[in-house]
Design a protein around this motif. Structure first.
Motif, PDB file in Angstrom:
ATOM      1  N   ALA A   9       0.837  -1.200   0.000  1.00 39.15           N
ATOM      2  CA  ALA A   9       0.000   0.000   0.000  1.00 39.15           C
ATOM      3  C   ALA A   9       0.871   1.250   0.000  1.00 39.15           C
ATOM      4  O   ALA A   9       0.593   2.224  -0.704  1.00 39.15           O
ATOM      5  N   PHE A  12       2.257   1.688  -3.370  1.00 38.28           N
ATOM      6  CA  PHE A  12       1.215   2.075  -4.315  1.00 38.28           C
ATOM      7  C   PHE A  12       0.968   3.589  -4.268  1.00 38.28           C
ATOM      8  O   PHE A  12       0.927   4.262  -5.296  1.00 38.28           O
ATOM      9  N   ILE A  13       0.815   4.113  -3.053  1.00 38.20           N
ATOM     10  CA  ILE A  13       0.568   5.549  -2.895  1.00 38.20           C
ATOM     11  C   ILE A  13       1.765   6.354  -3.387  1.00 38.20           C
ATOM     12  O   ILE A  13       1.624   7.370  -4.068  1.00 38.20           O
ATOM     13  N   ARG A  16       1.730   6.311  -7.124  1.00 42.05           N
ATOM     14  CA  ARG A  16       0.629   7.112  -7.650  1.00 42.05           C
ATOM     15  C   ARG A  16       0.973   8.594  -7.588  1.00 42.05           C
ATOM     16  O   ARG A  16       0.786   9.329  -8.551  1.00 42.05           O
ATOM     17  N   LEU A  19       3.538   9.509 -10.141  1.00 46.06           N
ATOM     18  CA  LEU A  19       2.941   9.512 -11.482  1.00 46.06           C
ATOM     19  C   LEU A  19       2.177  10.815 -11.722  1.00 46.06           C
ATOM     20  O   LEU A  19       2.296  11.444 -12.778  1.00 46.06           O
ATOM     21  N   ILE A  20       1.409  11.229 -10.710  1.00 41.88           N
ATOM     22  CA  ILE A  20       0.648  12.469 -10.854  1.00 41.88           C
ATOM     23  C   ILE A  20       1.598  13.660 -10.992  1.00 41.88           C
ATOM     24  O   ILE A  20       1.374  14.556 -11.814  1.00 41.88           O
ATOM     25  N   ARG A  23       2.956  13.853 -14.395  1.00 43.04           N
ATOM     26  CA  ARG A  23       2.005  14.342 -15.388  1.00 43.04           C
ATOM     27  C   ARG A  23       1.770  15.844 -15.246  1.00 43.04           C
ATOM     28  O   ARG A  23       1.105  16.447 -16.077  1.00 43.04           O
ATOM     29  N   ASN A  24       2.252  16.430 -14.170  1.00 44.45           N
ATOM     30  CA  ASN A  24       2.152  17.887 -13.980  1.00 44.45           C
ATOM     31  C   ASN A  24       3.539  18.477 -13.885  1.00 44.45           C
ATOM     32  O   ASN A  24       3.868  19.172 -12.936  1.00 44.45           O
ATOM     33  N   SER A  79      -4.776  19.021  -3.549  1.00 47.32           N
ATOM     34  CA  SER A  79      -5.634  18.474  -4.602  1.00 47.32           C
ATOM     35  C   SER A  79      -6.403  17.255  -4.077  1.00 47.32           C
ATOM     36  O   SER A  79      -7.567  17.063  -4.420  1.00 47.32           O
ATOM     37  N   ASP A  80      -5.777  16.489  -3.213  1.00 41.76           N
ATOM     38  CA  ASP A  80      -6.479  15.343  -2.639  1.00 41.76           C
ATOM     39  C   ASP A  80      -7.667  15.789  -1.797  1.00 41.76           C
ATOM     40  O   ASP A  80      -8.698  15.143  -1.754  1.00 41.76           O
TER      41      ASP A  80
END
Lengths: 227, 208
Positions: A9, A12-13, A16, A19-20, A23-24, A79-80
């Protein structure tokens, strides 16, 4: 199917968030750009006298690192919070402090690590004593994670406020000051040819203290802000 | 006190800005029950839902999961709850599939393949689309797809039908019925009426 193990976990976070961030990319460059700009402006303002610059280099680098880290703090949970994924994280079957630590780690990799990589170049530009490069890198390596960890608590406390920016700075800055003092003085010592071990040890102590306390405090603060 | 109830509340009270929204609330939700929370705007529907998930704390009283307060049950409870709130809880910069994978990572993944999940909510072709490119209704369907991507017994939903068309509403009511038949529990608020056999639907009007 079984749920993920704790380390899965965490990974994974972490993945993630990276990755975000990837992308920014344009947002990613902001803190680094700020760091570089502040430091390049100093020689222009105070004059390019090598002795003077070398003397104040540790202070400049560290003040810039600290401000740049503070600038990027708010993005850690903002953002979360806004899209509701923070809510989902709090409702996860995994312990929230572990997920928080994953997010802070991702945040550090994105905002702290670039500072670490660029700082030798900036130190060279300011004419810092060559013997102090190692210690400078070490302080940035130990110091920036502390800034991210402490900052996470502040962000978590102020995330529910619409204009939390100023309160966040007021809340976090006093806690940043010890890091600033010890880090700058470590580099100072090293450039004077003295041992910086006492300062480095203190910083390591700060790091382990914040590493063990901050995720729990942040998780509790997030719960409070969300309710 | 019935012991077969999965989710119970005991003497639950909620106060907001010095106003009592509800008090003395006792609910028993056995497997197969659906609770429809109704009431005016601001009557505490969302607050009740958030208290049931544990996101907010009640002024007094407690929420019990299989007889244990949810604070003590911890992960055992959270593994069994899927909450779809006002916000869709989706990351704009991730694709539909990546978002569902995230939901699975946070809870207990169901045995359904993610492609099957997307097919069930009519988003089959949108797996690799970024959420930022989806329409409001599609986002809502993706958010609700979390319900079947994870294996939770309790579904808690805040206005699940917002921006859904008639066909999608029917689709999800079908999913709800299946979930109830499998012994699940559903709590939702909705301005739309739900078409289900009356004996299963428990109605709670908070403005009364």
């Amino acid at each position: 199917m079984k749920r993920l193990s704790l380390s899965q976990a965490f990974a994974f976070i972490l993945r993630r968030d990276l990755l975000i961030a990837l992308r920014n990319r344009s947002e990613l460059a902001n803190p680094l750009l700020f760091f570089v700009l502040v430091i390049t402006l100093f020689p222009l303002a105070v004059g390019a006298e090598p002795n003077l610059l070398a003397r104040i280099a540790p202070g400049i680098i560290w003040v810039a690192a600290l401000l740049s880290s503070m600038l990027s703090l708010d993005a850690m949970f903002r953002s979360d919070f806004e899209d509701g994924t923070l809510e989902q994280m709090l409702l996860s079957a995994h312990p929230v402090p572990v997920l928080v630590l994953a997010k802070v780690t991702a945040h550090w990799l994105v905002t702290g690590l670039p500072l670490l990589l660029i700082s030798p170049l900036l130190a060279m530009m300011l004419g810092l004593d060559e013997g102090a490069y190692g210690i400078l890198l070490l302080t940035v390596l130990i110091g920036t994670p502390i800034l991210s960890l402490i900052g996470a608590i502040g962000v978590a406390l102020t995330i529910g406020l619409r204009k939390g920016g100023i309160i966040l700075s007021l809340l976090v800055l006093p806690l940043y000051v010890p890091v600033l003092i010890f880090a700058a003085s470590a580099v100072d010592m090293a450039s004077g040819g003295l041992s910086a071990m006492p300062q480095i040890s203190m910083m390591l102590a700060f790091l382990f203290l914040s590493l063990s306390l901050s995720p729990w405090a942040t998780a509790a603060a997030l719960r409070m802000s969300m309710s | 006190m019935s012991t077969s109830a999965l989710l119970q509340t005991r003497d639950l009270a909620c106060v907001k800005d010095d106003r009592v929204l509800f008090e003395g609330l006792d609910l028993d939700l056995e497997p197969g029950r659906i609770l429809l929370v109704e009431g005016r705007n601001g009557s505490g529907k969302t607050s009740l839902l958030r208290i049931l998930t544990g996101l907010s704390l009640p002024e007094s009283g407690e929420v019990l999961w299989q007889g244990v307060p949810i604070g003590e049950a911890g992960p055992e409870y959270y593994e069994q709850v899927t909450y779809v709130g006002h916000h869709d809880g989706l990351k704009r910069d991730l694709t539909a599939l990546e978002n569902l994978r995230l939901a699975q990572a946070m809870g207990k993944p169901s045995d359904l393949d993610l492609d099957q999940v997307l097919e069930r909510v009519n988003l089959y072709r949108f797996g690799d689309n970024f959420v930022s490119t989806l329409s409001a209704g599609q986002k809502r369907r993706l958010a609700l797809a979390r319900l079947i991507a994870t294996e939770a017994q309790v579904w808690i939903m805040d206005e699940p039908f917002t921006s859904l068309d008639k066909a999608s509403m029917a689709l999800f009511q079908e999913l709800f019925e299946q979930h109830l038949q499998q012994g699940g529990v559903i709590v939702l608020t909705s301005h739309h009426d739900i078409e289900m056999p009356d004996q299963d639907v428990l109605r709670l009007d908070l403005s009364a």
